[in-house]
Scaffold this active site. Structure first.
Site, short mmCIF file in Angstrom:
data_model
loop_
_atom_site.label_atom_id
_atom_site.label_comp_id
_atom_site.label_asym_id
_atom_site.label_seq_id
_atom_site.Cartn_x
_atom_site.Cartn_y
_atom_site.Cartn_z
N GLU A 1 1.28 -16.17 -15.05
CA GLU A 1 2.09 -16.36 -13.85
C GLU A 1 2.00 -17.76 -13.23
O GLU A 1 1.56 -17.91 -12.08
CB GLU A 1 1.70 -15.34 -12.78
CG GLU A 1 1.96 -13.92 -13.19
CD GLU A 1 1.81 -12.91 -12.03
OE1 GLU A 1 1.33 -13.32 -10.96
OE2 GLU A 1 2.19 -11.75 -12.22
N GLU B 1 1.79 -6.91 -17.49
CA GLU B 1 1.29 -6.24 -16.28
C GLU B 1 2.39 -5.36 -15.70
O GLU B 1 3.56 -5.76 -15.64
CB GLU B 1 0.90 -7.23 -15.17
CG GLU B 1 -0.36 -7.98 -15.43
CD GLU B 1 -0.71 -8.98 -14.31
OE1 GLU B 1 -0.26 -8.79 -13.16
OE2 GLU B 1 -1.42 -9.94 -14.61
C1 PNW Z 1 -0.15 -10.52 -10.32
N1 PNW Z 1 4.20 -11.61 -5.66
O1 PNW Z 1 -0.05 -11.24 -9.15
C2 PNW Z 1 -1.39 -11.07 -10.96
O2 PNW Z 1 -1.24 -11.49 -12.29
C3 PNW Z 1 -2.60 -10.21 -10.79
O3 PNW Z 1 -3.74 -11.00 -10.84
C4 PNW Z 1 -2.47 -9.43 -9.51
O4 PNW Z 1 -3.63 -8.74 -9.17
C5 PNW Z 1 -1.31 -8.47 -9.68
O5 PNW Z 1 -0.13 -9.16 -10.04
C6 PNW Z 1 -1.00 -7.62 -8.47
O6 PNW Z 1 -0.64 -8.42 -7.38
C7 PNW Z 1 1.05 -11.26 -8.32
O7 PNW Z 1 3.99 -12.14 -4.54
C8 PNW Z 1 0.85 -11.81 -7.06
O8 PNW Z 1 5.33 -11.17 -5.97
C9 PNW Z 1 1.89 -11.93 -6.19
C10 PNW Z 1 3.15 -11.49 -6.57
C11 PNW Z 1 3.36 -10.95 -7.82
C12 PNW Z 1 2.31 -10.83 -8.69
#
Ligand code: PNW
Length: 441
Positions: free
Chosen positions: A160, A348
């Site tokens: 990401e 994920e």
């Molecule tokens: C992902 N958003 O993070 C990450 O790869 C993980 O480490 C995390 O724990 C998981 O998703 C759940 O959040 C994100 O703001 C963080 O849309 C923020 C966003 C999306 C994914």
């Protein structure tokens, strides 16, 4: 075509979110260790987290009990490298042991090289703004590939970049908690492209390095996240409109084509033109073996761009406040395969739920089971229609440190009591075990 017999039924985690042992065995601080004070709910930290560093054997045994076939985890750069070229053998040994434990349990290790905890020694020299970060990353990647590629064949360079660049340097919600300071739009875009270019160059060179050095024939990709729009209707025009919205002509970092067009198609989105050279693009664009996508919801119902007419009061939402959109994986598989043509892997997908241990000693999480049923069915439907879907790794194998949200938000198949580190399989873990046994929903 249904899901193949060797479909990668997996679960995922990331080093800083589960390992703990933040200063043990020579690990040096990363930006999440050193800079998160004041930025995380309740002042939570990843210092101990799930103590996976010490409990990985117990955790691998639980993975085996669930029957997962693949475990996607990340290697911590500051645990392995105490300086640009200084290897911390003890930190590296942890990953060799983890991989051996997984292989003994018959679980395929899937390694992400960078899931956000940049070493402070790199941050202090400018981090992703310093062109040298590409060489630092390469020297780290070489150490990891040499140590693990005799056992590991599936690699993801970055997790990401939209988040660690966008949230890290533009909106300020994630480490290093910076916001874009620019006198003009032009200057802001110069900075954003510079940061992104270094990530993309590090990605491209790491792919080359993995192909050159890996012992086992490697399968290499990235784990991207970003906007995905579902068609409003099933006719061709609706599908095309959603496609065009997903890949805008002038994307920003939260659009998939910001990253994937240069890395996979070898083309520059408009804002990168004139800011990245043809020579650089040749390095960035390397053949990949799969398209990894992290997907929690479709963007039709996200409100980050302001009020959204498609969002209705009381819509189904997770504990993160994210809307529940079960067709997201179906459209993700179709849309990203249509543009990039690569085998598709969900790196994920999952939901935070208000889980707790109930009076019968169990963790009942029917919402999560329903979420998984819906999303996985969509992925299956895409496979039946002919999209080559190779795997699904649920986020997350266990509850963990959810970045700025701290420990409140529980995404795991396994419940973690952070006072005692006791693990409890949630109902969804048993449900997933059944899905894996049957090879689908
Ligand atoms: C992902 N958003 O993070 C990450 O790869 C993980 O480490 C995390 O724990 C998981 O998703 C759940 O959040 C994100 O703001 C963080 O849309 C923020 C966003 C999306 C994914």
């Amino acid at each position: 075509m249904a899901l193949s017999k060797d479909f990668l039924w997996g679960a995922a985690s990331a080093a800083y979110q589960v390992e703990g042992a933040y200063d043990e065995d020579g690990k040096v601080p990363g930006i999440w260790d050193a800079l998160s004070a004041g930025h995380v709910a309740h002042g939570d930290t990843g210092n101990v987290a799930c103590d996976h560093y010490h409990r990985y054997k117990e955790d691998v045994a639980l993975m085996k009990e669930i029957g997962i076939k693949a475990y996607r985890f990340s290697v911590s750069w500051p645990r392995v490298m105490s300086g640009p070229d200084t290897v911390n053998e003890k930190g590296l040994a942890f990953y060799k042991d983890l991989v051996a434990e997984l292989k003994n349990a018959g679980i395929e290790p899937m390694v992400t090289l960078f899931h956000w905890n940049l070493p402070m020694w790199a941050h202090e020299e400018g981090g992703w703004r310093n062109p040298k970060v590409v060489d630092w990353f390469l020297s780290y990647a070489k150490v990891v590939v040499d140590a693990l590629s005799g056992q590991v064949s599936r690699w993801m360079t970055f997790n990401e970049p939209a988040c660690f660049i966008g949230l890290g340097y533009v909106t300020g919600g994630h480490a290093p908690f910076e916001t874009l300071k620019a006198a003009s739009m032009e200057e802001g875009m110069d900075d954003l492209v510079l940061l992104s270019k270094h990530v993309l160059l590090a990605h491209g060179r790491a792919v080359q390095l993995i192909r050159e050095r890996a012992v086992l024939a490697p399968q290499v990709g990235m784990a991207l996240n970003g906007a995905l729009y579902e068609p409003k209707g099933s006719d061709e025009a609706a599908v095309k409109a959603a496609y065009d919205r997903t890949f805008p002509e002038n994307p920003i970092f939260f659009d998939i084509n910001w990253w994937a067009d240069p890395a996979i198609l070898g083309t520059l989105p408009n804002p990168m033109k004139g800011r990245i050279t043809d020579e650089e693009l040749m390095v960035i664009c390397q053949k990949l073996d799969f398209f990894g996508y992290n997907c929690y919801q479709s963007s039709n119902y996200e409100e980050y761009a302001g009020p959204n007419p498609d969002v209705y009061p009381g819509m189904p939402r997770t504990a993160m406040g994210w809307t529940i959109t079960p067709d997201a994986l179906y459209w993700a598989a179709r849309t990203f395969h249509a543009r990039y043509g690569l085998p598709f892997l969900i790196t994920e997908n999952g939901m935070a739920n208000l889980d707790f241990v109930m009076s019968d000693g169990k963790v009942h999480d029917p919402q999560r089971i329903e979420y998984m049923k819906g999303y996985i069915s969509g992925l299956q439907r895409a496979a039946e229609e002919g999209v080559p879907v190779i795997g699904y790794t649920y986020w997350s194998i266990m509850d963990n440190f959810e970045w700025a949200e701290g420990y409140d938000k529980r995404f795991g198949l396994i419940y973690v009591d952070y006072r005692t580190q006791k693990r409890t399989l949630k109902d969804s873990a048993y449900f997933y075990a059944d899905v894996i046994r049957k090879g689908g929903i």
